[in-house]
Motif scaffolding. Structure first.
Motif, mmCIF file in Angstrom:
data_model
loop_
_atom_site.group_PDB
_atom_site.id
_atom_site.type_symbol
_atom_site.label_atom_id
_atom_site.label_comp_id
_atom_site.label_asym_id
_atom_site.label_seq_id
_atom_site.Cartn_x
_atom_site.Cartn_y
_atom_site.Cartn_z
ATOM 1 N N PRO A 136 12.370 -7.314 9.933
ATOM 2 C CA PRO A 136 13.384 -6.245 9.849
ATOM 3 C C PRO A 136 13.585 -5.476 11.152
ATOM 4 O O PRO A 136 14.019 -4.329 11.110
ATOM 5 C CB PRO A 136 12.843 -5.351 8.739
ATOM 6 C CG PRO A 136 11.382 -5.577 8.720
ATOM 7 C CD PRO A 136 11.163 -6.984 9.187
ATOM 8 N N GLY A 137 13.303 -6.039 12.299
ATOM 9 C CA GLY A 137 13.586 -5.363 13.557
ATOM 10 C C GLY A 137 12.532 -5.628 14.603
ATOM 11 O O GLY A 137 11.478 -6.214 14.328
ATOM 12 N N GLY A 138 12.825 -5.197 15.822
ATOM 13 C CA GLY A 138 11.949 -5.463 16.951
ATOM 14 C C GLY A 138 10.558 -4.870 16.768
ATOM 15 O O GLY A 138 9.559 -5.477 17.168
ATOM 16 N N THR A 139 10.478 -3.685 16.172
ATOM 17 C CA THR A 139 9.174 -3.055 15.975
ATOM 18 C C THR A 139 8.311 -3.942 15.074
ATOM 19 O O THR A 139 7.132 -4.164 15.348
ATOM 20 C CB THR A 139 9.339 -1.650 15.371
ATOM 21 O OG1 THR A 139 10.210 -0.901 16.231
ATOM 22 C CG2 THR A 139 8.012 -0.924 15.264
ATOM 23 N N ALA B 133 10.294 8.854 3.449
ATOM 24 C CA ALA B 133 10.927 8.035 4.480
ATOM 25 C C ALA B 133 11.443 6.753 3.849
ATOM 26 O O ALA B 133 10.855 6.240 2.903
ATOM 27 C CB ALA B 133 9.930 7.703 5.595
ATOM 28 N N MET B 134 12.558 6.259 4.380
ATOM 29 C CA MET B 134 13.074 4.967 3.952
ATOM 30 C C MET B 134 12.312 3.872 4.711
ATOM 31 O O MET B 134 11.965 4.051 5.882
ATOM 32 C CB MET B 134 14.561 4.815 4.300
ATOM 33 C CG MET B 134 15.493 5.895 3.819
ATOM 34 S SD MET B 134 15.718 6.001 2.015
ATOM 35 C CE MET B 134 16.306 4.350 1.599
ATOM 36 N N THR B 135 12.068 2.754 4.044
ATOM 37 C CA THR B 135 11.400 1.622 4.690
ATOM 38 C C THR B 135 12.161 0.341 4.340
ATOM 39 O O THR B 135 12.976 0.356 3.415
ATOM 40 C CB THR B 135 9.947 1.457 4.197
ATOM 41 O OG1 THR B 135 9.978 0.812 2.914
ATOM 42 C CG2 THR B 135 9.230 2.801 4.079
ATOM 43 N N PRO B 136 11.870 -0.771 5.025
ATOM 44 C CA PRO B 136 12.588 -2.015 4.702
ATOM 45 C C PRO B 136 12.058 -2.768 3.481
ATOM 46 O O PRO B 136 12.265 -3.964 3.379
ATOM 47 C CB PRO B 136 12.431 -2.845 5.978
ATOM 48 C CG PRO B 136 11.203 -2.340 6.633
ATOM 49 C CD PRO B 136 11.062 -0.895 6.241
ATOM 50 N N GLY B 137 11.373 -2.073 2.555
ATOM 51 C CA GLY B 137 10.950 -2.754 1.337
ATOM 52 C C GLY B 137 9.617 -2.245 0.843
ATOM 53 O O GLY B 137 8.910 -1.493 1.532
ATOM 54 N N GLY B 138 9.266 -2.672 -0.348
ATOM 55 C CA GLY B 138 8.044 -2.198 -0.977
ATOM 56 C C GLY B 138 6.788 -2.540 -0.186
ATOM 57 O O GLY B 138 5.839 -1.755 -0.136
ATOM 58 N N THR B 139 6.763 -3.728 0.436
ATOM 59 C CA THR B 139 5.588 -4.102 1.217
ATOM 60 C C THR B 139 5.390 -3.115 2.362
ATOM 61 O O THR B 139 4.271 -2.669 2.633
ATOM 62 C CB THR B 139 5.736 -5.543 1.756
ATOM 63 O OG1 THR B 139 5.981 -6.410 0.642
ATOM 64 C CG2 THR B 139 4.476 -6.007 2.462
#
Lengths: 458, 458
Positions: A136-139, B133-139
C-alpha cells in the motif's frame, strides 16, 4: 441514495460531478480556506437519519470546492501530480469491481494482471530471477525490505524475534522518513538507524558510510542493512549505488534501494544504467509518483526468489482462505489480506502508452526540469541550489523567504509548492512530475514568483 | 487513450462498461476458468508500443468477464460482499480527486471528513477520550496496536528497539492470522505469540489464558499484550472480552480488540453492549467488511490520546512535508505518507443511511443468519455446527465433503463459498454480509447444496 433513484441514475449524477471537476480543462485548483475556518463553515456532521441524495451531493460538491485539484500543474506539493487517464479509468474499474487480491477464488483474472505487471517491473529493473509484491505505498515497501534484511541477518527472526544482539542499519540524511519508520516498526529502534551525511548535491557520502560501519563494528554493533536512495525527496538525487554496493557486498549487508520516487526513471533509456538498480537485494518503486497512476501503486521487488516466503512464513491460520490454486494466491506473502488491485491502473497505462510511450514521457519530464533550472538562472534575483539531477529543481528568491512565497502562492494563486531547508537557506522545491506541465507553465510560474518576491519585499 | 478522444468521451466509455457490469441487476458472478488455462487464453502482455482505445477496452472487458462480481449475493468467500452505493460513489470521487491524506496542504477539506469519521467511530465505540487513525486494512490496524503495546511494555522501544528481555503475547487459536503477522513484523517473533485454545463455540478459553500467562511468568517471560477477537473469521464468535479485560488489568497487559470484522456490530443497539469494545486499550474496525464500503476502510482506535505520538515519534526528517497547520496533518501518525481518503466512502454511506439506517441494516443481517441456521436444521441431511452468534453460519452435508461442494458451487454455479476445518469435519461457511441477500436467496442456496450433495453422492 433514495429509493426512487435507479442505480444508473444515481451513478450518472456522480459521473456528472466528476466530469465537471476532473475531466474538463479549466478548473482552478481549489478555493482556499484555513482548516479551522472551513471546519466551522461546512456541515459535515454525521446524522442519525439519512439525508436525501440532493443534499448529499450538494455537500459533496462543497467538499470538492475546498479540495486541491491534484491534476492541475499548479499542484506540486507532493512527488505525484497530474495523471494518465487510462490509469484512472483502471482505478475506477478496480473500485467498482472491488475484488480482494489475496486469492484467485476472490479475484479471478485480476490476479493474472498483477502477476503480469510485477513480471514487467522485474524485467525493467533487470532482476530476471526475482520476485515482487504490491504494497500500500513506499513506506510499506521499505518496511518489507528491512524485514527481509532482518531475516537475512538473523535467520529465524520472523519466528523467534531479534536475538538480543545489537544491530545497526544505515541510510543517508536525505533519505525518506519511511526508512526511520521501518527501523522503529521492525523493532530495531530508530536510533539504531545511522544517518550518514550527504554531499552538497544530496548524495550519500560513501567514505562517511564506510567509516561509520567500521566504527560501529569496533563498538560491538552488527551492521546488517544499507538503504540507498534513488531519487531523494527534496533534490531528486541518486545515491552512488555501485560504490555503496561494494561496501554492502564486502560486509555481507543487505542493500535496499529506495527507488519509490526514482524507480520510474528505469523507463528512461538514458537514465536506467545510471541508477544501479540491479545492485540492490531489494527495490521499492512507487508507480503513483512519476507515472501518473492514482494512489497507491507501489511494489517491492526482490533480487532472488524465495525471500518473501522466508520473511512472511506462510501463516498456520488462514486455511479457510487459501484453498484453491495455491500458486495464484498472493495473499500469503503480503501484509494485507483484503486489498484492491493496484496493478490494474498501471497495466491500463502501460497498455495505453506502451513502454516506449513512457520512455518519451520520462525524457520530457527530465528536459522540463533542465529548462526550469535555466529559466531560474535567467532571473538574476533567484538562486538555483544545484543543477537538477532528475526532475526536482530547488531555488530561492534573493528578496523574499521561500516560506512566505509558498504561503502566498497557496492562499492567493492556487499553487501548491513546498519549501525545504538546504544548508543555511530555505529553498522552493519545484517537481516536474505532471505530464500536463509545459514550458509556458514554467515561464509563468517563475515570473509569478519573481513578481511576488519583488512586490512583497519592496 | 487516443489523441482524437476527448477526456469526456473516453471516461464516458469507461462509465458504460462499469454500468453494464456493476450497476444493472442481472449480471452473473463471472465465467469460471482455472488460472493456468486463463493465462494462456488471455492476451495481457505489456507492449512496447501503446495500443488503441478500442483494443484496450476490449481487453478490459475480457478481464471483467473472468473477474468474480463481489456485488452478487453469491460472492461469499470473503468477509465482505455487496455494497452501499453511496460509498462506492465516494470511492469514485476519491479516485478522481487523488489527494494524499498526509497534510491539509495536499488534501484540504478531505482532512476534515476523515476527522469527522474518526470522531464518529470513537463515539460509537464509547471511547470519548480516544484518538484514531485510518490504515490500509485490518492487518495494518492490528500491527499498529501491537506497536502501541510494545511501547507500553518497553517505553522507548520505538527509538531503541526491544530491550533483550523475553516478551510474550496472547491470542486465541481462532484469531485472524494478522495477529501472527504483527508478532513477526514487530520483532517479537511469531512463536512468542501464544495460541490460546478456544471452546467449541469458537471463543477464547479464559481459564487457559490465565494459566498460560502464569506459566510463562514462571518461566521468565514477560507477558505484555492480549488480543481478543470480536467476530472470528470462521464462526463470527466474540471472545469473552470483559473476563479477558480483568486479566489484562490485573497483569498490566495491553488489551487489543481485533474487531476488524465485528466492529460494525457496534451499530446494532442489541449487540453493542455485548461486545465489550470499551474494555480495550485499542480497537481495529474494518468498515469494508460488514458495512458495504469498498476496500479498504480500516481504522485503529485508541482509548487514550497521545499513544499514536508515543509510538510513531514524529520523524526528524520530512520537514519539507509537514509545513502548515500541524494539527491537521495526520501523516505524522501513520505508516503511510501518501494514501487515499478511505474515510470519504464511509462518510458518504453514513450521510446516506444515517446511523439509524445502519442499525436497521445490521439487525437484518443478524436475523438472516438466524434464518439460514433454521433452514439448515430443516434439511435433515445437513449438520449445523453451532447456532450463529453473529452473521456466520457453519454447516455441512452428511453426504458430501464440503470441499467438493465448494468446488462445484464455484465452477458450475458461480457461487463462491468457503470451507473451514472445525473439530474433525470440514464445514461450509456462509456469511450474511451482503445487504442484497434475502430469505429467497438462502432458500435457494441451501436447496442447491442439498441437491448437489445428494446427486454427487448417489
Amino acid at each position: 441514495m433514495d429509493n426512487h433513484d435507479t442505480l444508473e441514475a444515481f451513478y450518472r449524477r456522480i459521473w456528472e460531478i466528476l466530469d465537471r471537476h476532473y475531466c474538463r480543462e479549466a478548473m482552478p485548483t481549489e478555493q482556499f480556506s484555513p482548516p479551522d475556518v472551513l471546519d466551522r463553515q461546512m456541515d459535515i456532521a454525521i446524522p442519525a437519519q439519512g439525508i436525501d441524495t440532493d443534499t448529499l451531493l450538494e455537500k459533496l460538491e462543497t467538499l470538492l470546492t475546498y479540495t486541491p485539484n491534484t491534476r492541475q500543474p499548479g499542484y506540486m506539493t507532493t512527488l505525484f501530480g497530474g495523471r494518465v487517464d487510462a490509469a484512472y479509468a483502471g482505478k475506477l474499474v478496480t473500485t467498482m469491481a472491488n475484488n480482494a487480491m489475496h486469492t484467485y477464488k476472490a479475484a479471478g483474472a485480476q490476479i493474472l494482471v498483477e502477476r503480469e505487471v510485477l513480471d514487467f517491473m522485474l524485467k525493467v529493473a533487470d532482476l530476471p530471477r526475482g520476485e515482487g509484491a504490491m504494497t500500500p505505498g513506499g513506506t510499506a515497501s521499505n518496511f518489507i525490505a528491512m524485514k527481509l534484511a532482518r531475516e537475512h541477518a538473523v535467520p529465524g527472526a520472523e519466528m523467534h524475534g531479534w536475538d538480543g544482539r545489537r544491530y545497526r542499519a544505515y541510510t543517508s540524511a536525505a533519505s525518506h522518513y519511511a526508512i526511520e519508520a521501518a527501523a522503529g516498526n521492525i523493532g530495531l529502534g530508530e536510533r539504531n538507524l545511522v544517518s550518514v551525511p550527504v554531499t552538497t548535491n544530496g548524495k550519500m557520502d560513501v567514505q562517511a558510510l564506510a567509516e561509520r560501519i567500521h566504527a560501529d563494528q569496533q563498538a560491538g554493533f552488527i551492521p546488517f542493512y544499507i538503504n540507498a536512495t534513488v531519487g531523494t525527496s527534496v533534490l531528486g538525487a541518486i545515491d552512488p549505488v555501485a560504490e555503496i554496493a561494494s561496501i554492502a557486498r564486502r560486509e555481507n549487508l543487505w542493500l535496499h534501494l529506495d527507488a519509490a520516487f526514482g524507480g520510474s526513471l528505469l523507463l528512461s533509456h538514458r537514465m536506467r544504467n545510471r541508477l544501479g538498480c540491479a545492485y540492490g537485494d531489494s527495490l521499492s518503486w512507487d508507480a503513483h509518483k512519476m507515472m501518473g497512476i492514482p494512489l497507491t501503486c507501489s511494489v517491492i521487488l526482490i533480487k532472488e526468489k524465495g525471500w518473501l516466503d522466508k520473511a512472511f512464513q506462510a501463516p498456520a491460520q488462514g486455511d479457510y482462505l487459501f484453498q484453491t490454486y495455491p500458486e495464484y494466491n498472493p495473499g500469503r506473502n503480503s501484509n494485507q489480506c483484503a486489498r484492491t488491485n493496484d496493478a490494474l491502473p498501471l497495466w491500463m497505462a502501460l497498455q495505453n502508452l506502451g513502454r516506449d510511450g513512457y520512455e518519451a514521457r520520462t525524457e520530457r519530464q527530465l528536459a522540463l526540469a533542465r529548462y526550469a533550472a535555466k529559466r531560474i538562472t535567467d532571473h538574476t534575483d533567484m538562486v538555483l541550489y544545484t543543477e537538477p539531477e532528475t526532475i526536482n529543481v530547488c531555488f530561492r528568491s534573493r528578496h523574499l523567504d521561500s516560506e512566505t512565497v509558498c504561503r502566498i502562492l497557496d492562499e492567493t494563486h492556487g499553487i501548491k509548492l513546498s519549501f525545504a531547508r538546504l544548508d543555511h537557506h530555505t529553498y522552493l522545491r519545484l517537481v516536474c512530475v505532471n505530464p500536463d506541465m509545459d514550458k509556458a507553465f514554467i515561464d509563468n510560474l517563475t515570473d509569478k514568483i519573481h513578481y511576488i518576491a519583488t512586490q512583497e519585499s519592496s
